[in-house]
Design an enzyme around this catalytic site. Structure first.
Site, PDB file in Angstrom:
ATOM      1  N   GLU A   1       1.292  -1.379   0.243  1.00  0.00           N
ATOM      2  CA  GLU A   1      -0.131   0.111  -0.193  1.00  0.00           C
ATOM      3  C   GLU A   1       1.125   1.187   0.003  1.00  0.00           C
ATOM      4  O   GLU A   1       1.842   1.361   0.578  1.00  0.00           O
ATOM      5  CB  GLU A   1      -0.625   0.606   1.403  1.00  0.00           C
ATOM      6  CG  GLU A   1      -1.806   0.920   1.590  1.00  0.00           C
ATOM      7  CD  GLU A   1      -2.666   0.736   2.389  1.00  0.00           C
ATOM      8  OE1 GLU A   1      -3.747   1.634   2.352  1.00  0.00           O
ATOM      9  OE2 GLU A   1      -2.559   0.070   3.554  1.00  0.00           O
TER      10      GLU A   1
ATOM     11  N   LYS B   1     -10.486   2.279  -1.762  1.00  0.00           N
ATOM     12  CA  LYS B   1     -10.411   2.163  -0.342  1.00  0.00           C
ATOM     13  C   LYS B   1     -11.821   2.546   0.565  1.00  0.00           C
ATOM     14  O   LYS B   1     -12.562   3.172   0.478  1.00  0.00           O
ATOM     15  CB  LYS B   1      -8.953   2.334   0.430  1.00  0.00           C
ATOM     16  CG  LYS B   1      -9.180   1.331   2.049  1.00  0.00           C
ATOM     17  CD  LYS B   1      -8.029   2.230   2.723  1.00  0.00           C
ATOM     18  CE  LYS B   1      -7.627   1.538   3.785  1.00  0.00           C
ATOM     19  NZ  LYS B   1      -6.141   1.965   4.623  1.00  0.00           N
TER      20      LYS B   1
ATOM     21  N   CYS C   1      -5.486  -2.936   2.645  1.00  0.00           N
ATOM     22  CA  CYS C   1      -5.282  -2.488   4.189  1.00  0.00           C
ATOM     23  C   CYS C   1      -6.822  -2.983   5.044  1.00  0.00           C
ATOM     24  O   CYS C   1      -7.574  -4.480   5.133  1.00  0.00           O
ATOM     25  CB  CYS C   1      -4.647  -1.673   4.195  1.00  0.00           C
ATOM     26  SG  CYS C   1      -3.823  -1.580   6.159  1.00  0.00           S
TER      27      CYS C   1
END
Length: 296
Positions: A43, A116, A153
Site C-alpha cells: 500500500e 478503499k 489494508c
C-alpha cells in the site's frame, strides 16, 4: 489445467519517490523472472506512510491517476513483463481524495480503479484525515491471468468484503497493506491476528489470499511506526504457503491451479448452502433490522 504463479513483495520506503518506484520496479521484475504473472506491491509505496500525522501539506501528495508517476511506470513495466499489477496510490479526483488501487493488466492498460472502502482512524493511522470512503464498491477484475479480487489494508479485517469478492468470482484475493506497531501502546503486536484474519477469509471462501506489507521504521512528525512485514500467500484452505520475515525485503511466489480451485469451490458446497434469507441483519450496525424501541 490453468496454473497461475502469484507474488507478494515487501520493501522499505524512503522520502525519495523516484527511489521507491525504482525499487518497486526491481522487485516486480524479480518476481516476473520467477514466473509470477500476478504481482502485488504494498500500500502507498511511493512515499513513507504519511498518515502517522495530520498535516495539511501532506494532503497535496495526492494527484490524479493520469498524472501519477508510479502508475505510468507500472503500466510500462506490466506491458514489458506481461504481468498484472495492482498499483496503490494517493488519488486526487477534483476535490476528493482517495486511497486508490489502479488495476493494470498484462498489456499495460488500466482496467479500472478500486477506492478503499473502510477507512481507519487511530493513533498513528489517521486515514480519515486523508481519505474519503471509497465510492467504487468491491470489484473483481477479469484480467488476462484470472479473476482478481482486490481490497486495501483495513478492508482486510472485514469478512463481508472478502465474501463479496468471492461471490463475484475472484480466483485470488489480494490486500496491499501498511501495518505495524501501535504508537500509543508498544505492547501491541498485531501481526499474528492480522495474518489469521486473512487466512480465515481464504479458508471460508476457498480462495487463495495474497498480502503485501511494508518493512522498516518510519519516523513521522508526532510518532514513529515500525512496520512488521510478514507478507504472505495463503492457499484456499487458509494455510500459509509462503511467508516473509518482519525486517527483510522479499519476493514471495506460489503457484495455483485455477481450474482446480474453481472445481473445488463447487464440489465443497460452501456456496451452495448459503442462506441469504438469514443475512439481512448484516445491513445494520447492531445486528437488528428494527430499532430496539420499535413496537410489535
Amino acid at each position: 489445467m490453468t496454473e497461475l504463479t502469484v507474488a507478494a513483495t515487501q520493501m522499505a520506503c524512503s522520502a525519495d519517490a523516484d527511489e521507491n518506484i525504482a525499487n518497486a520496479e526491481r522487485l516486480v521484475t524479480k518476481a516476473a523472472e520467477q514466473g509470477a504473472r500476478f504481482i502485488l506491491l504494498q500500500e502507498l509505496f511511493e512515499t513513507p506512510y504519511f498518515c502517522k500525522d495530520m498535516a495539511p501539506d501532506l494532503l497535496h501528495l495526492a494527484v490524479p491517476v493520469e498524472n501519477n508517476p508510479a502508475v505510468k511506470a507500472m503500466r510500462a513495466l506490466a506491458k514489458r513483463l506481461g504481468v498484472v499489477l495492482p498499483v496503490s496510490i494517493y488519488e486526487r479526483a477534483n476535490n476528493a481524495l482517495y486511497n486508490t488501487l489502479v488495476i493494470v493488466d498484462t498489456d499495460g492498460e488500466v482496467l479500472g480503479l478500486y477506492r478503499k472502502s473502510h477507512i481507519p482512524d487511530g493513533p498513528g493511522y489517521s486515514e480519515k484525515y486523508y481519505f474519503s470512503p471509497g465510492d467504487t464498491g468491491l470489484k473483481v477484475w477479469d484480467t488476462k491471468v484470472g479473476k482478481i479480487g482486490a481490497a486495501v489494508c483495513w478492508d482486510q479485517w472485514f469478512p463481508e468484503a472478502a465474501r463479496l469478492l468471492a461471490l463475484k468470482g475472484a480466483d485470488i484475493i489480494c490486500y496491499p497493506t501498511a501495518i505495524g506497531s501501535e504508537p500509543h501502546d508498544a505492547t501491541i503486536h498485531s501481526r499474528d491476528h492480522w495474518q489469521r484474519t486473512m487466512q480465515g477469509h481464504a479458508a471460508a471462501n476457498m480462495t487463495p489470499v495474497v498480502a503485501s506489507n511494508r518493512i522498516g521504521k518510519e519516523q513521522g512528525r508526532t510518532c514513529d511506526i515500525t512496520f512488521y512485514g510478514s507478507s504472505f500467500i495463503a492457499d484456499n484452505t487458509g494455510a500459509k504457503v509462503v511467508e516473509a520475515g518482519e525486517t527483510e525485503e522479499a519476493v514471495l511466489t506460489a503457484t495455483f491451479d485455477l481450474d482446480k480451485l474453481r472445481r473445488t469451490k463447487i464440489e465443497w458446497g460452501v456456496f451452495r448452502d448459503r442462506r441469504v434469507d438469514l443475512y439481512g441483519d448484516l445491513l445494520s450496525l447492531d445486528g437488528t433490522t428494527r430499532h430496539p424501541t420499535s413496537k410489535g
